[in-house]
Design a protein around this motif. Structure first.
Motif, short mmCIF file in Angstrom:
data_model
loop_
_atom_site.label_atom_id
_atom_site.label_comp_id
_atom_site.label_asym_id
_atom_site.label_seq_id
_atom_site.Cartn_x
_atom_site.Cartn_y
_atom_site.Cartn_z
N THR A 1 1.27 -1.08 -0.06
CA THR A 1 -0.06 0.00 0.11
C THR A 1 0.89 1.50 -0.02
N SER A 2 2.70 1.07 0.06
CA SER A 2 3.10 2.56 0.24
C SER A 2 3.06 3.35 -1.43
N ASN A 3 2.73 2.82 -2.26
CA ASN A 3 2.84 3.28 -3.26
C ASN A 3 1.39 4.58 -3.66
N VAL A 4 -0.10 3.91 -3.02
CA VAL A 4 -0.98 3.92 -2.65
C VAL A 4 -1.05 5.79 -1.81
N PHE A 5 -0.32 5.11 -0.72
CA PHE A 5 -0.18 6.16 0.12
C PHE A 5 1.30 7.67 -0.26
N SER A 6 1.63 7.02 -1.23
CA SER A 6 2.82 7.90 -1.51
C SER A 6 1.99 8.78 -2.59
N TYR A 7 1.21 8.44 -3.03
CA TYR A 7 0.88 9.39 -4.19
C TYR A 7 -0.18 10.35 -3.47
N LEU A 8 -1.00 9.18 -2.77
CA LEU A 8 -1.87 10.22 -1.64
C LEU A 8 -1.05 11.84 -1.04
N VAL A 9 -0.09 11.64 -0.50
CA VAL A 9 0.70 12.40 0.11
C VAL A 9 1.77 12.92 -0.83
N GLY A 10 1.11 13.89 -2.15
CA GLY A 10 1.70 13.83 -2.59
C GLY A 10 3.22 13.51 -3.10
N GLY A 11 3.78 12.88 -2.67
CA GLY A 11 4.94 12.45 -3.13
C GLY A 11 5.60 11.78 -4.27
N ASN A 12 6.59 11.50 -4.59
CA ASN A 12 7.69 11.14 -6.09
C ASN A 12 6.52 10.03 -6.04
N LEU A 13 5.97 9.80 -6.72
CA LEU A 13 5.72 8.03 -6.87
C LEU A 13 6.39 6.83 -7.45
N ALA A 14 7.16 8.23 -8.83
CA ALA A 14 7.65 7.14 -9.94
C ALA A 14 9.14 6.74 -8.23
N LEU A 15 9.83 6.95 -8.09
CA LEU A 15 10.52 6.47 -6.86
C LEU A 15 10.37 5.57 -5.49
N SER A 16 8.89 5.97 -5.54
CA SER A 16 7.86 5.17 -4.69
C SER A 16 7.90 3.12 -5.82
N ILE A 17 7.35 3.48 -6.69
CA ILE A 17 7.88 2.48 -7.09
C ILE A 17 9.03 1.77 -7.58
N ALA A 18 9.98 2.61 -7.62
CA ALA A 18 11.28 2.09 -7.91
C ALA A 18 11.49 1.53 -6.56
N LEU A 19 11.61 1.67 -5.30
CA LEU A 19 11.85 1.42 -4.41
C LEU A 19 11.54 -0.02 -3.73
N THR A 20 9.66 0.25 -4.17
CA THR A 20 9.08 -1.25 -4.40
C THR A 20 9.73 -2.15 -4.41
N ALA A 21 10.33 -1.90 -6.26
CA ALA A 21 11.02 -2.44 -6.79
C ALA A 21 11.95 -3.03 -6.32
N ILE A 22 12.57 -2.81 -5.76
CA ILE A 22 14.25 -2.63 -5.60
C ILE A 22 14.26 -4.01 -4.36
N VAL A 23 13.37 -2.96 -3.43
CA VAL A 23 13.72 -3.59 -2.07
C VAL A 23 12.87 -5.36 -1.99
N SER A 24 12.24 -5.27 -2.89
CA SER A 24 12.12 -7.07 -3.09
C SER A 24 12.71 -7.91 -3.90
N LEU A 25 13.55 -7.37 -4.24
CA LEU A 25 14.86 -8.13 -5.04
C LEU A 25 16.07 -8.24 -3.87
N ILE A 26 15.90 -7.18 -3.81
CA ILE A 26 16.96 -7.92 -1.41
C ILE A 26 16.78 -7.95 -0.50
N THR A 27 15.25 -8.33 -0.33
CA THR A 27 14.33 -9.08 1.50
C THR A 27 15.16 -10.09 1.56
N PRO A 28 15.15 -11.53 0.30
CA PRO A 28 14.52 -12.64 0.37
C PRO A 28 15.94 -12.97 1.08
#
Length: 291
Positions: A84-111
């Motif tokens: 849900t972080s991407n949704v809330f990033s959008y709602l607070v006026g954040g950088n959605l592209a940055l949010s998506i990139a961070l979500t993608a990267i950590v999904s590769l690192i976390t395992p």
């Protein structure tokens, strides 16, 4: 539903579908943020992967929590990339592209990062207890199977069938979220008799950690001269965690129901500080004030 069935089948299936859905909303172009804003991406990764676990350890160590609850929170702190972080990033006026990139990267690192650090924490907290152990290789394999593999498959589908992904984007994002809520509801129902006890143990730590993570993420980003949009995104990404991954590790891999309570409660209560932050930003906008 039997709790063993929830943790052994429903939860891994739900997490797989959630991560597949996330992958189906990603494209190679989303990773261009790495090159367009490398400093913000690095700041976000430091905040999620380093700042939050250290903050969680320092904050929770002084609360005299039972070891199972403490470890549950620490595994949660090592599970970034909430869906849900991407949704809330959008709602607070954040950088959605940055949010998506961070979500993608950590999904590769976390395992790989989660079992390494969590294994060390468990060894230090449960020294000599052979029944509570997090085997590194099998944990990496299981996390890869339910996170990295579905994300990759989703991205492949997005590449070859972008129109299909766009057409069903609403359902592909909503259904997995509803499935996770159902899994959390099942875990709560199975532990209903002990919920007052669990709430007393975890509610305040969860709210404090989520609020502190939000503030610390923003402060770190602004301290490193990131603009307000990037700082808001990094704050959201630091506070919102992937409860599904944490519950999978605590309940399915470790097989310790008591450890699942911390990520379950955090997954519910983490939304309160974020929603309060959103309300505060909207009030500031109406009053013409800067955050």
């Amino acid at each position: 539903m039997n709790q063993d069935l929830v943790l052994a089948i429903a939860l891994p299936l739900t997490l797989f579908i959630m991560m597949f859905s996330m992958g189906a909303n990603l494209s190679p172009g989303d990773f261009r943020t790495l090159w367009a804003r490398p400093s913000s991406v690095l700041c976000g990764l430091v905040s999620q992967m380093l700042l939050l676990p250290v903050l969680a350890f320092l904050l929770l160590s002084g609360m005299s929590l039972p070891p199972e609850i403490m470890i549950g929170f620490m595994i949660l702190a090592l599970s970034p990339g909430g869906t849900t972080s991407n949704v809330f990033s959008y709602l607070v006026g954040g950088n959605l592209a940055l949010s998506i990139a961070l979500t993608a990267i950590v999904s590769l690192i976390t395992p790989f990062s989660l079992p390494l650090v969590a294994g060390w924490i468990i060894d230090s907290r449960f020294a000599g207890d052979s029944e509570i152990a997090l085997p590194f290789l099998s944990t990496v394999g299981k996390l890869t199977a339910v996170t990295l593999v579905p994300v990759t498959l989703g991205m492949i589908l997005r590449h070859y069938r972008p129109a299909l992904c766009e057409r069903y984007e609403f359902w592909m994002t909503r259904i997995p979220f509803l499935m996770l809520l159902a899994v959390i509801g099942g875990i709560i129902a199975q532990n209903w008799a002990r919920m007052p006890e669990f709430l007393a143990l975890t509610a305040m730590p969860a709210l404090l950690l989520a609020s502190a993570a939000l503030a610390a993420g923003y402060a770190l980003a602004r301290g490193l001269r990131r603009d307000r949009r990037d700082a808001r995104t990094i704050a959201i990404e630091t506070s919102i965690q992937n409860g599904g991954t944490a519950i999978l590790v605590t309940g399915t891999i470790l097989g310790n129901p008591a450890m699942t309570i911390a990520p379950v409660m955090y997954g519910i209560l983490m939304l309160l500080p974020v929603m309060g932050y959103l309300a505060g930003l909207r009030l500031q906008a109406r009053l013409g004030l800067a955050d």
